[in-house]
Every structure is written in structure tokens, then in C-alpha cells.
Write a protein that holds these residues in place. Structure first.
Motif, PDB file in Angstrom:
ATOM      1  N   LEU A 196     -14.965  87.125  17.345  1.00  9.97           N
ATOM      2  CA  LEU A 196     -15.352  86.900  15.959  1.00  9.97           C
ATOM      3  C   LEU A 196     -16.617  87.680  15.618  1.00  9.97           C
ATOM      4  N   SER A 197     -17.612  87.649  16.490  1.00  8.57           N
ATOM      5  CA  SER A 197     -18.860  88.367  16.230  1.00  8.57           C
ATOM      6  C   SER A 197     -18.630  89.857  16.078  1.00  8.57           C
ATOM      7  N   ARG A 198     -17.768  90.399  16.921  1.00 14.23           N
ATOM      8  CA  ARG A 198     -17.505  91.839  16.842  1.00 14.23           C
ATOM      9  C   ARG A 198     -16.659  92.172  15.614  1.00 14.23           C
ATOM     10  N   MET A 199     -15.739  91.307  15.254  1.00 18.13           N
ATOM     11  CA  MET A 199     -14.970  91.506  14.027  1.00 18.13           C
ATOM     12  C   MET A 199     -15.886  91.523  12.813  1.00 18.13           C
ATOM     13  N   VAL A 200     -16.799  90.561  12.739  1.00 21.34           N
ATOM     14  CA  VAL A 200     -17.705  90.462  11.598  1.00 21.34           C
ATOM     15  C   VAL A 200     -18.679  91.641  11.567  1.00 21.34           C
ATOM     16  N   PRO A 278      -1.039  99.377  12.174  1.00 21.81           N
ATOM     17  CA  PRO A 278      -2.140 100.322  12.396  1.00 21.81           C
ATOM     18  C   PRO A 278      -3.107  99.766  13.428  1.00 21.81           C
ATOM     19  N   GLY A 279      -3.929 100.621  13.996  1.00 18.96           N
ATOM     20  CA  GLY A 279      -4.956 100.156  14.915  1.00 18.96           C
ATOM     21  C   GLY A 279      -6.106  99.499  14.170  1.00 18.96           C
ATOM     22  N   ARG A 280      -7.022  98.898  14.920  1.00 19.76           N
ATOM     23  CA  ARG A 280      -8.276  98.350  14.388  1.00 19.76           C
ATOM     24  C   ARG A 280      -8.073  97.215  13.377  1.00 19.76           C
ATOM     25  N   LEU A 281      -7.032  96.427  13.550  1.00 15.83           N
ATOM     26  CA  LEU A 281      -6.796  95.340  12.592  1.00 15.83           C
ATOM     27  C   LEU A 281      -7.846  94.235  12.694  1.00 15.83           C
ATOM     28  N   GLY A 282      -8.543  94.148  13.821  1.00 16.59           N
ATOM     29  CA  GLY A 282      -9.649  93.202  13.924  1.00 16.59           C
ATOM     30  C   GLY A 282     -10.765  93.563  12.951  1.00 16.59           C
ATOM     31  N   ARG A 283     -10.997  94.839  12.762  1.00 11.92           N
ATOM     32  CA  ARG A 283     -12.005  95.286  11.794  1.00 11.92           C
ATOM     33  C   ARG A 283     -11.556  94.922  10.377  1.00 11.92           C
ATOM     34  N   PHE A 284     -10.294  95.114  10.114  1.00  9.67           N
ATOM     35  CA  PHE A 284      -9.733  94.790   8.797  1.00  9.67           C
ATOM     36  C   PHE A 284      -9.955  93.313   8.471  1.00  9.67           C
ATOM     37  N   ILE A 285      -9.659  92.435   9.438  1.00 15.03           N
ATOM     38  CA  ILE A 285      -9.856  91.000   9.216  1.00 15.03           C
ATOM     39  C   ILE A 285     -11.342  90.676   9.083  1.00 15.03           C
ATOM     40  N   GLY A 286     -12.188  91.320   9.872  1.00 13.62           N
ATOM     41  CA  GLY A 286     -13.630  91.122   9.747  1.00 13.62           C
ATOM     42  C   GLY A 286     -14.122  91.478   8.353  1.00 13.62           C
ATOM     43  N   TRP A 287     -13.575  92.543   7.798  1.00 19.37           N
ATOM     44  CA  TRP A 287     -13.918  92.970   6.437  1.00 19.37           C
ATOM     45  C   TRP A 287     -13.533  91.885   5.431  1.00 19.37           C
ATOM     46  N   ILE A 289     -13.215  88.715   5.957  1.00 13.17           N
ATOM     47  CA  ILE A 289     -14.098  87.547   6.135  1.00 13.17           C
ATOM     48  C   ILE A 289     -15.429  87.777   5.419  1.00 13.17           C
ATOM     49  N   VAL A 290     -16.012  88.960   5.616  1.00 20.48           N
ATOM     50  CA  VAL A 290     -17.299  89.265   4.990  1.00 20.48           C
ATOM     51  C   VAL A 290     -17.167  89.305   3.466  1.00 20.48           C
ATOM     52  N   LYS A 291     -16.078  89.890   2.969  1.00 18.06           N
ATOM     53  CA  LYS A 291     -15.864  89.929   1.522  1.00 18.06           C
ATOM     54  C   LYS A 291     -15.724  88.520   0.954  1.00 18.06           C
ATOM     55  N   ALA A 292     -14.989  87.662   1.656  1.00 23.95           N
ATOM     56  CA  ALA A 292     -14.818  86.274   1.201  1.00 23.95           C
ATOM     57  C   ALA A 292     -16.169  85.561   1.171  1.00 23.95           C
ATOM     58  N   PHE A 293     -16.989  85.811   2.185  1.00 22.16           N
ATOM     59  CA  PHE A 293     -18.318  85.198   2.232  1.00 22.16           C
ATOM     60  C   PHE A 293     -19.177  85.636   1.053  1.00 22.16           C
ATOM     61  N   ILE A 312     -22.047  81.765  11.013  1.00 25.41           N
ATOM     62  CA  ILE A 312     -22.466  81.276   9.698  1.00 25.41           C
ATOM     63  C   ILE A 312     -21.640  81.935   8.603  1.00 25.41           C
ATOM     64  N   ILE A 313     -21.470  83.240   8.714  1.00 23.39           N
ATOM     65  CA  ILE A 313     -20.670  83.971   7.726  1.00 23.39           C
ATOM     66  C   ILE A 313     -19.247  83.429   7.691  1.00 23.39           C
ATOM     67  N   PHE A 314     -18.677  83.208   8.864  1.00 24.54           N
ATOM     68  CA  PHE A 314     -17.309  82.715   8.942  1.00 24.54           C
ATOM     69  C   PHE A 314     -17.177  81.322   8.330  1.00 24.54           C
ATOM     70  N   LYS A 315     -18.084  80.417   8.684  1.00 27.48           N
ATOM     71  CA  LYS A 315     -18.011  79.044   8.184  1.00 27.48           C
ATOM     72  C   LYS A 315     -18.153  78.995   6.668  1.00 27.48           C
ATOM     73  N   LYS A 316     -19.083  79.770   6.147  1.00 27.06           N
ATOM     74  CA  LYS A 316     -19.349  79.723   4.706  1.00 27.06           C
ATOM     75  C   LYS A 316     -18.430  80.646   3.888  1.00 27.06           C
ATOM     76  N   SER A 317     -17.611  81.410   4.565  1.00 30.36           N
ATOM     77  CA  SER A 317     -16.667  82.276   3.844  1.00 30.36           C
ATOM     78  C   SER A 317     -15.459  81.490   3.353  1.00 30.36           C
ATOM     79  N   ASN A 318     -15.136  80.415   4.108  1.00 31.77           N
ATOM     80  CA  ASN A 318     -13.902  79.662   3.811  1.00 31.77           C
ATOM     81  C   ASN A 318     -12.709  80.613   3.719  1.00 31.77           C
TER      82      ASN A 318
END
Length: 323
Positions: A196-200, A278-287, A289-293, A312-318
């Protein structure tokens, strides 16, 4: 029920209108920021030089002339047929570099808007002999751009490269690569080793790029093709469910980087659909999460976002992808 629907539609429209007005105001402010970019076409300068100009070039650009190489190496390079061919292809693709200079000007205006104290680097274009892993190098005072890495995915110079590498060697990704290089200077890699930390972390980088190159498409910002970003958006809920159901978010397994974060021809779910992804889908999901936050916490500044830990970002992103 109809009343509720009308309310939500009205609320959504008003939110969209507010967002557009805010974005317009930002872009107007950005346009007024003065920048004085120093762009040097060293690739052009070198190829058009004579042998007796080498000492002067070495004095002006010492960082481009490693000491272990004698002048004879550079003199020979002036007449090397491959070097001349590469330069010819760069000239055909970029011409006077005017379009790219305008894009650079706008990119650095955005950087100065969010980071007013940032000192602009000198921009130097070079021939890198297709060193695609270092096609853009940003230091405190220099931005080196290897233009031979942006001739288009089908170019014959890239014939021996894996397709997932060659597809990024296109001029449409040039500003995206430069924005990424800048983002890495302000976005600290997390000490927390969780997936999660690396995704974010990568999500923050992509969110920074969203602010710096707003006119680029979603695909350009993440260096995807249009087909790849469509696949990612279509399958976002299934990707997220896979991560959650297999309890990957807080895993510290380093293999997850190779499967979902590092450049690769596809992401590795170990399912039949792998070859379609495509590759790097973890980055896509991290993006996402940050946008939702940031959408849920509009008072948080970019600087504050960079300092916040992933949990914190993940919890408050809902964050909840649409089904």
C-alpha cells in the motif's frame, strides 16, 4: 426517489461546475507566471561543430565529456555515420523544437505555481545513444533530455527492444517523463515497506503530474496507450478486489513490485487475463486512492499531501472503485 435523484444530479453538476471554475482560475494564474527557460540544443550544436571546436565545447559542457575519453573519440563521433543518422532522425521528428519549448515553458510555469522557490534548470538536449533508462535526467541545475529516445514506438532504432519499452519512446510522453523526474525530487520514497505504501508513493507522483501537465491525457500521465488506460479503468473494481481478497495491501513481499509496480509487459495476477493487462497497475490504483483522498479533503495542500503517510491517505480517501 425522483426528488433525491434530481438533488444528486444537481449536486454533481454544481460540484463539476465549481471544479471547472477553480481549474480555470488556476490556469489563468499559471499563465501569468514569468519563466525564462534556457534551452540549449547540444545535439545540434555538437553535430554542426568542427574538430577544432571540441576543446571549447568541453569547457562549456564538461558534464557531457567524461574525462576518460580523449578528444579523438569526440572528433571521430563528429563523422560517425550512425550518429549523423540519429541526428537526422531527431531533426525530422522535432524540427526547431519550438512546440516542445512551449510545452516546457507551460510545465515549468505549473511547477513555479505550486513551488514558487523552485530554481529552473538549464535544459540541454542530447543524443544519448538510446539510453532509454535515463532518457531524462534532472539535477539541481540541469535537465538533460535524450531526444533519440522519443522518435516513436515503431522507429527502426528500437527494433530490438521489448514492446513495453518501445511504446514509451514517443514524443507524446516527453513532458510526462520530465514531470516524473521533477516529482521524484519532492516525493520521498516510503520507509514503510508495505505494498500500500509503495502504491500510494506512485499515486502521489501521478497526482503531481496531474497538476503539472493538466492538458495531457490520463494515458499520457501514466505512460499508457489509450487501450491500456481504457482496460485499467474498465477493470478497476476487479483489480482492487484482487488486491483486497488476497490481503496484499499490507504485505511486505518485494515480489509485488515486480508484479504490479515495476515496468513490465503486463501485470502478474497469475490469471488468464494477465496478457491482456498493462503493467504497473499498482501505480494506477495508487493514483486512484490519492485522487479520492484529495477530492474528499480539498483543503489539503499538495505540500501537506506529500508529508502524509499512506495509511492515513488510504483511510481518509474512502476509496471504492465503481462496479
Amino acid at each position: 426517489m425522483k426528488l433525491k435523484l434530481k438533488f444528486f444530479l444537481l449536486f454533481g453538476f454544481m460540484a463539476l461546475l465549481f471544479s471547472c471554475n477553480e481549474q480555470d482560475a488556476t490556469e489563468k494564474a499559471v499563465a501569468k507566471i514569468p519563466v525564462d527557460l534556457d534551452v540549449i540544443r547540444f545535439d545540434q550544436l555538437f553535430v554542426r561543430s568542427k574538430a577544432d571546436a571540441i576543446p571549447d565545447l568541453k569547457q562549456k559542457f564538461p558534464y557531457l565529456f567524461p574525462r576518460q575519453y580523449a578528444d579523438s573519440v569526440w572528433i571521430a563521433r563528429l563523422t560517425d555515420t550512425l550518429q549523423l543518422e540519429i541526428y537526422s532522425e531527431i531533426e525530422q521528428r522535432f524540427g526547431d523544437f519550438g512546440e516542445q519549448e512551449q510545452q516546457l515553458d507551460l510545465l515549468f510555469k505549473h511547477i513555479k505555481y505550486y513551488f514558487p522557490k523552485y530554481v529552473l534548470p538549464k535544459v540541454v538536449t542530447i543524443i544519448s545513444d538510446v539510453q532509454y533508462d535515463n532518457r531524462v535526467v534532472l539535477t539541481d541545475s540541469l535537465l538533460l533530455v535524450g531526444l533519440d529516445n522519443y522518435l516513436g514506438r515503431e522507429h527502426r532504432f528500437y527494433a530490438g527492444l521489448p514492446n513495453y519499452v518501445a511504446k514509451n519512446l514517443d514524443a507524446k510522453f516527453l513532458m510526462s517523463d520530465i514531470a516524473s523526474a521533477f516529482a521524484k525530487t519532492i516525493n520521498r520514497y516510503p520507509r514503510n515497506r508495505s505494498f500500500l505504501s509503495r502504491m500510494v508513493y506512485y499515486g502521489k507522483e501521478l497526482y503531481i503530474k496531474e497538476l503539472l501537465i493538466p492538458s495531457n491525457s490520463e494515458a499520457q500521465k501514466i505512460n499508457y496507450t489509450e487501450e491500456e488506460i481504457e482496460w485499467a479503468n474498465t477493470n478497476e473494481e476487479q483489480i482492487w478486489r484482487y488486491f483486497v481478497e488476497r490481503e496484499l495491501l499490507f504485505s511486505t513481499d518485494s515480489k509485488l513490485d515486480r508484479r504490479f509496480l515495476d515496468p513490465a509487459p503486463f501485470s502478474k495476477f497469475q490469471l488468464e487475463l494477465d496478457s491482456e493487462s498493462p503493467g504497473r497497475l499498482g501505480r494506477f490504483i495508487g493514483w486512484k486512492i490519492v485522487k479520492a483522498f484529495m477530492e474528499r479533503n480539498p483543503k489539503i495542500t499538495l505540500i501537506e499531501l506529500l508529508d502524509l503517510p499512506a495509511d492515513i491517505i488510504f483511510k481518509k480517501s474512502n476509496y471504492k472503485p465503481k462496479k
